[in-house]
Design a protein around this motif. Sequence first.
Motif, PDB file in Angstrom:
ATOM      1  N   TYR A 174      10.034   1.642   8.364  1.00 35.38           N
ATOM      2  CA  TYR A 174      10.927   0.875   7.471  1.00 35.38           C
ATOM      3  C   TYR A 174       9.852   0.233   6.590  1.00 35.38           C
ATOM      4  O   TYR A 174      10.552  -0.152   5.584  1.00 35.38           O
ATOM      5  CB  TYR A 174      11.681   0.131   8.409  1.00 35.38           C
ATOM      6  CG  TYR A 174      12.751  -1.157   7.581  1.00 35.38           C
ATOM      7  CD1 TYR A 174      13.902  -0.300   7.245  1.00 35.38           C
ATOM      8  CD2 TYR A 174      12.320  -2.239   7.552  1.00 35.38           C
ATOM      9  CE1 TYR A 174      14.624  -1.169   6.137  1.00 35.38           C
ATOM     10  CE2 TYR A 174      13.063  -3.132   6.630  1.00 35.38           C
ATOM     11  CZ  TYR A 174      14.321  -2.670   5.974  1.00 35.38           C
ATOM     12  OH  TYR A 174      15.316  -3.377   5.521  1.00 35.38           O
ATOM     13  N   THR A 175       8.853  -0.641   7.119  1.00 30.89           N
ATOM     14  CA  THR A 175       8.089  -1.432   6.272  1.00 30.89           C
ATOM     15  C   THR A 175       7.596  -0.522   5.041  1.00 30.89           C
ATOM     16  O   THR A 175       7.411  -0.862   4.043  1.00 30.89           O
ATOM     17  CB  THR A 175       7.133  -2.209   7.237  1.00 30.89           C
ATOM     18  OG1 THR A 175       7.613  -3.065   7.987  1.00 30.89           O
ATOM     19  CG2 THR A 175       5.981  -3.029   6.161  1.00 30.89           C
ATOM     20  N   ILE A 176       7.177   0.610   5.659  1.00 30.76           N
ATOM     21  CA  ILE A 176       6.224   1.532   4.620  1.00 30.76           C
ATOM     22  C   ILE A 176       7.242   2.028   3.450  1.00 30.76           C
ATOM     23  O   ILE A 176       6.961   2.141   2.081  1.00 30.76           O
ATOM     24  CB  ILE A 176       5.763   2.851   5.316  1.00 30.76           C
ATOM     25  CG1 ILE A 176       4.690   2.479   6.009  1.00 30.76           C
ATOM     26  CG2 ILE A 176       5.539   3.977   4.288  1.00 30.76           C
ATOM     27  CD1 ILE A 176       4.265   3.467   7.020  1.00 30.76           C
ATOM     28  N   THR A 177       8.598   2.125   3.804  1.00 31.47           N
ATOM     29  CA  THR A 177       9.548   2.619   2.879  1.00 31.47           C
ATOM     30  C   THR A 177      10.271   1.668   2.065  1.00 31.47           C
ATOM     31  O   THR A 177      10.592   1.710   1.096  1.00 31.47           O
ATOM     32  CB  THR A 177      10.298   3.903   3.525  1.00 31.47           C
ATOM     33  OG1 THR A 177      11.041   3.199   4.365  1.00 31.47           O
ATOM     34  CG2 THR A 177       9.531   5.129   3.865  1.00 31.47           C
ATOM     35  N   CYS A 178      10.669   0.585   3.069  1.00 34.49           N
ATOM     36  CA  CYS A 178      11.876  -0.397   2.385  1.00 34.49           C
ATOM     37  C   CYS A 178      11.379  -1.749   1.862  1.00 34.49           C
ATOM     38  O   CYS A 178      11.921  -2.211   0.976  1.00 34.49           O
ATOM     39  CB  CYS A 178      12.845  -0.430   3.278  1.00 34.49           C
ATOM     40  SG  CYS A 178      13.769   1.107   3.638  1.00 34.49           S
TER      41      CYS A 178
END
Length: 188
Positions: free
Chosen positions: A88-92
């Motif tokens: 989630y952190t990588i993409t959002c």
Amino acid sequence: MYRPTGLSRSTLQRACTSLLSTLNVQPFGQVPYLDDDGFIIYESRSIARYIATKYAGLIPTDLKKQTSLEQAASVETSNSDPYASQQYTITCLRSEGVPDPEKFKSSIETLSAKLDVYDQILSKQKYVAGDELTLADLFHLSYGEMLAVASSDVMKQKPNVARWFNEIFSCLSWKALQNGVMSVASYE
């Protein structure tokens, strides 16, 4: 004085006041915390365990079932949450540009391998701690849902994981949280 771009002095003062009031009840100055008639609890899993024990009955009283819950909760903390939250952190939550495709791929591959084990466990039982819904299942909801926001269908790729996740995702209590709980009466 350093001031982040676009934040007014009054916005920073409100933020500092909020942080100071939070520090009065939560020593790390973070949310969430719960004040239950002066009994202060912080950290989301501790709060969840407290509420589940006090109100919901999602923590078994039988020692073996309770131990299975704690084992499943520990598995979630070690084998699901770190990889789902990373995804989630990588993409959002990236601060600039497009996410690194290698990090994205590596994160999904690791999570997928962990979910292979979940799939084996869930082939023998309905939920992660046995055949009854427990708090350990609910711990998976937030990042499990965020994976879809991060454009990952990894929770749907394993048949038993997909069945389990769809079931816990359709719980009335989860739907209530998504829609904003106004009253518990309509969910009882």
